[in-house]
Design a protein around this motif. Structure first.
Motif, PDB file in Angstrom:
ATOM      1  N   HIS A   1       1.996  -1.351  -8.375  1.00 53.85           N
ATOM      2  CA  HIS A   1       1.029  -1.806  -7.371  1.00 53.85           C
ATOM      3  C   HIS A   1      -0.076  -2.643  -8.005  1.00 53.85           C
ATOM      4  CE1 HIS A   1      -2.635  -1.344  -4.847  1.00 53.85           C
ATOM      5  NE2 HIS A   1      -1.780  -1.607  -3.872  1.00 53.85           N
TER       6      HIS A   1
ATOM      7  N   THR B   1       1.930   3.357  -9.614  1.00 54.79           N
ATOM      8  CA  THR B   1       0.594   2.754  -9.500  1.00 54.79           C
ATOM      9  C   THR B   1       0.507   1.502 -10.358  1.00 54.79           C
ATOM     10  OG1 THR B   1      -0.267   4.191 -11.263  1.00 54.79           O
ATOM     11  CG2 THR B   1      -0.567   4.935  -8.993  1.00 54.79           C
TER      12      THR B   1
ATOM     13  N   VAL C   1       1.018   3.068  -3.284  1.00 57.81           N
ATOM     14  CA  VAL C   1      -0.121   3.919  -3.659  1.00 57.81           C
ATOM     15  C   VAL C   1       0.019   5.307  -3.053  1.00 57.81           C
ATOM     16  CG1 VAL C   1      -2.637   4.164  -3.590  1.00 57.81           C
ATOM     17  CG2 VAL C   1      -1.602   1.897  -3.859  1.00 57.81           C
ATOM     18  N   PHE C   2       0.436   5.375  -1.804  1.00 58.63           N
ATOM     19  CA  PHE C   2       0.565   6.675  -1.145  1.00 58.63           C
ATOM     20  C   PHE C   2       1.684   7.509  -1.778  1.00 58.63           C
ATOM     21  CE2 PHE C   2      -1.184   4.000   2.411  1.00 58.63           C
ATOM     22  CZ  PHE C   2      -2.447   4.556   2.375  1.00 58.63           C
TER      23      PHE C   2
ATOM     24  N   THR D   1      -7.290   2.870  -0.492  1.00 61.09           N
ATOM     25  CA  THR D   1      -6.119   2.160   0.019  1.00 61.09           C
ATOM     26  C   THR D   1      -5.924   2.424   1.507  1.00 61.09           C
ATOM     27  OG1 THR D   1      -5.077   2.385  -2.146  1.00 61.09           O
ATOM     28  CG2 THR D   1      -3.654   1.782  -0.324  1.00 61.09           C
ATOM     29  N   PHE D   2      -6.226   3.641   1.957  1.00 63.70           N
ATOM     30  CA  PHE D   2      -6.120   3.959   3.380  1.00 63.70           C
ATOM     31  C   PHE D   2      -7.117   3.128   4.187  1.00 63.70           C
ATOM     32  CE2 PHE D   2      -7.503   6.485   7.067  1.00 63.70           C
ATOM     33  CZ  PHE D   2      -6.284   6.644   7.716  1.00 63.70           C
TER      34      PHE D   2
ATOM     35  N   ALA E   1      -5.673   7.185  -3.092  1.00 65.61           N
ATOM     36  CA  ALA E   1      -5.180   6.935  -1.738  1.00 65.61           C
ATOM     37  C   ALA E   1      -6.309   6.657  -0.749  1.00 65.61           C
ATOM     38  CB  ALA E   1      -4.359   8.133  -1.249  1.00 65.61           C
TER      39      ALA E   1
ATOM     40  N   SER F   1      -5.046  11.622  -7.780  1.00 65.08           N
ATOM     41  CA  SER F   1      -4.493  11.174  -6.494  1.00 65.08           C
ATOM     42  C   SER F   1      -5.523  10.627  -5.521  1.00 65.08           C
ATOM     43  CB  SER F   1      -3.759  12.340  -5.816  1.00 65.08           C
ATOM     44  OG  SER F   1      -4.641  13.420  -5.566  1.00 65.08           O
TER      45      SER F   1
ATOM     46  N   SER G   1       0.319   8.697  -5.124  1.00 67.04           N
ATOM     47  CA  SER G   1      -0.718   9.717  -4.930  1.00 67.04           C
ATOM     48  C   SER G   1      -0.105  11.077  -4.613  1.00 67.04           C
ATOM     49  CB  SER G   1      -1.655   9.276  -3.801  1.00 67.04           C
ATOM     50  OG  SER G   1      -2.676  10.223  -3.592  1.00 67.04           O
ATOM     51  N   LEU G   2       0.918  11.091  -3.766  1.00 67.93           N
ATOM     52  CA  LEU G   2       1.593  12.350  -3.442  1.00 67.93           C
ATOM     53  C   LEU G   2       2.284  12.948  -4.667  1.00 67.93           C
ATOM     54  CD1 LEU G   2       3.152  11.449   0.037  1.00 67.93           C
ATOM     55  CD2 LEU G   2       1.297  13.068  -0.402  1.00 67.93           C
TER      56      LEU G   2
ATOM     57  N   THR H   1       0.832  -1.217   0.000  1.00 66.71           N
ATOM     58  CA  THR H   1       0.000   0.000   0.000  1.00 66.71           C
ATOM     59  C   THR H   1       0.861   1.260   0.000  1.00 66.71           C
ATOM     60  OG1 THR H   1      -0.157  -0.107   2.422  1.00 66.71           O
ATOM     61  CG2 THR H   1      -1.964  -1.085   1.160  1.00 66.71           C
TER      62      THR H   1
END
Length: 504
Positions: A142, A139, A113-114, A207-208, A204, A201, A117-118, A110
């Protein structure tokens, strides 16, 4: 030597659908499979804004803008680098699932992904097109991992009578991801110029949710017992996932598999290809098609979003019918439907200039291709990969299957425009022929795996030698299996008598 729990067999290995199984299927698919579908479609809506950003960023750096060819190349790289990342992810998935486990791989990856996204979310503030391209690449990594590990995890935690149902849940979420991107990309939502970094983005968020909840669930029982030799953790995991803790027969089946693989190491991809016993087990352009069919440009985004609904419905149909119909009918029917509809698109494009209503036939055939794909071919191949290969072969099999999937995506994405320019309406016949050929291959080669244990499936592929009658009368406890091939199948096995025992 692995510890064994000797539990008497209770007969059939069946179980009810529990809340834990549903929750794991939902969480793994939400934060992984859904993101794959979302990232397939997310770059379509903001394409014009992303190109403008690329051009303006270069102007700010160099004082001159990009040529049309260079701008097109940069955007094509932005789209296709996702598939390149996916290919890399599918190649490394075997190492990850062996080291971290199935659930552990889902949770640990995960972080990708973060990071992505950032990068994509702050790309406009930093004036960096490179951040978008790198974010798309990450991505893709992932998604390449997720497309293999999620069905592997669900296939190993599910009882045999629910393996098909749970195995197709990810395909529903892939369609949901595509539909979500299509809806959020509408001008009324995140389809405006100022919102495209957020649009890219937002991955995220699911995924969070996955990261917060999935670690509370157990690892794959098969992984815990067969690869980690942790009997107590296996029992705990099975009690978590099964109703009424009726796990005796399932423990016994896994222990037999563990014994058969005690001298077999996890296979590499090259060794997988060398193994004779398993050698037989091995949305990009809807807008263009709708435009060719004469649909007004302002209506195309809404028409495309409508196909997203078809994807979800077809995925649900496949999910709830697979345990009744089986794997083969869904794959054969899905590929056949796709092949016929490809032919229908060709006919409609040829005749629509003379017969106006043929444009609606073309649109219907596009919907048919999407429905046929989502009913079976979208998810069943990943499910059946888990079923056709034993524990030692499964990671390598997913590497091969995942790599071929991403190579095919990349090839279609690049070849189709040139094929369309050279062959015109007949280009769809190429894909139709491939689909019908795959349907024929499945009909001839692939066996039905519905409601069978992993051992029963493997034994269908195992070459067995006849055992002489006199040996067949020997008590099973007196035989030592020196070489095992498969799940207890004795190929070229030598048998020794235990001199300390006597034949009754």
């Amino acid at each position: 030597m692995a510890e064994e729990v000797l539990i008497p067999s209770s007969g059939k290995i069946t179980s009810q659908l529990t809340g834990s199984l549903l929750a794991v299927a939902f969480l793994t698919s939400l934060g992984s499979s859904m993101l794959y579908g979302y990232n397939l479609a997310v770059v379509n809506s903001p394409a014009v804004y992303i190109k403008d950003f690329y051009n303006q960023s270069v102007v700010n750096r160099n004082g001159t803008g990009l040529s049309e060819e260079t701008l097109t190349l940069m955007y094509s790289l932005t789209v296709s680098v996702f598939a390149i990342g996916g290919l890399l992810g599918s190649v490394i998935v075997g190492i990850l699932v062996t080291r971290f486990g199935r659930k552990g791989t889902v949770v640990n990856t995960t972080v990708l992904v973060f990071i992505a996204s950032l990068l994509m979310g702050f790309s406009r503030i930093c004036g960096s097109p490179e951040m978008i391209i790198v974010g798309r690449f990450i991505t893709g990594i992932h998604s390449g991992i997720s497309l293999s590990v999620v069905p592997m995890y669900l296939g190993e935690i599910a009882p045999k009578n629910l393996r098909g149902f749970l195995g197709l849940v990810p395909s529903i979420f892939i369609g949901t991801g595509v539909f979500t991107a299509q809806i959020l990309g509408l001008h009324e939502l995140l389809g405006k110029e100022e919102h495209w970094p957020l649009f890219l983005s937002v991955v995220a968020v699911p995924t969070f949710i996955q990261l917060m909840l999935l670690p509370w669930f157990p690892e794959s029982p098969r992984y815990l017992l067969i690869e980690k030799h942790n009997v107590h953790a296996t029992i705990t995991a099975l009690k978590w996932y099964r109703a009424k803790c009726d796990i005796q027969a399932e423990i016994e089946e896994m222990q037999e598999e563990q014994r058969s693989l005690s001298s077999v190491e996890t296979l590499s991809v090259w060794k997988l290809f060398q193994d004779d016993t398993v050698r037989w087990q091995i949305w990009f352009y809807t807008n263009d098609i709708f435009e060719d069919a004469g649909i007004p440009a302002p209506e195309i985004p809404y028409t495309t979003a409508g196909t997203g609904i078809i994807e979800i419905i077809a995925g649900l149909v496949g999910c709830f019918s697979i345990e009744k119909l089986g794997r083969r009918p869904l794959m054969i029917g899905g590929f056949t439907m796709m092949g016929i509809c490809c032919g229908g698109i060709t006919v409609s494009l040829i005749l629509q200039a003379h017969i106006p209503f043929m444009r609606y036939v073309g649109v219907t055939c596009v919907v048919g291709i999407i429905a046929g794909f989502c009913i079976g071919p979208a998810g069943v191949p990943f499910l059946i990969t888990a079923e056709l290969f034993k524990q030692s072969h499964r990671p390598a099999a997913y590497i091969v299957g995942g790599s071929l999937n991403w190579l095919s995506n990349f090839t279609v994405g690049f070849v189709f425009p040139f094929l369309q320019m050279s062959a015109g309406s007949y280009s769809y016949l190429v894909f139709g022929t491939i689909c019908l050929s795959v349907a024929a291959y499945v009909y001839v080669v692939i066996p039905e795996t519905k409601n069978k244990t992993f051992m029963e499936i493997s034994q269908m592929f195992t070459k067995k030698e006849a055992v002489p009658l006199t040996q067949g009368l020997i008590h099973v406890d007196q035989l030592k299996l020196k070489k095992m091939n498969g799940y207890g199948g004795m190929e070229h096995a030598s048998l020794e008598f235990d001199s300390s025992s006597s034949v009754p």
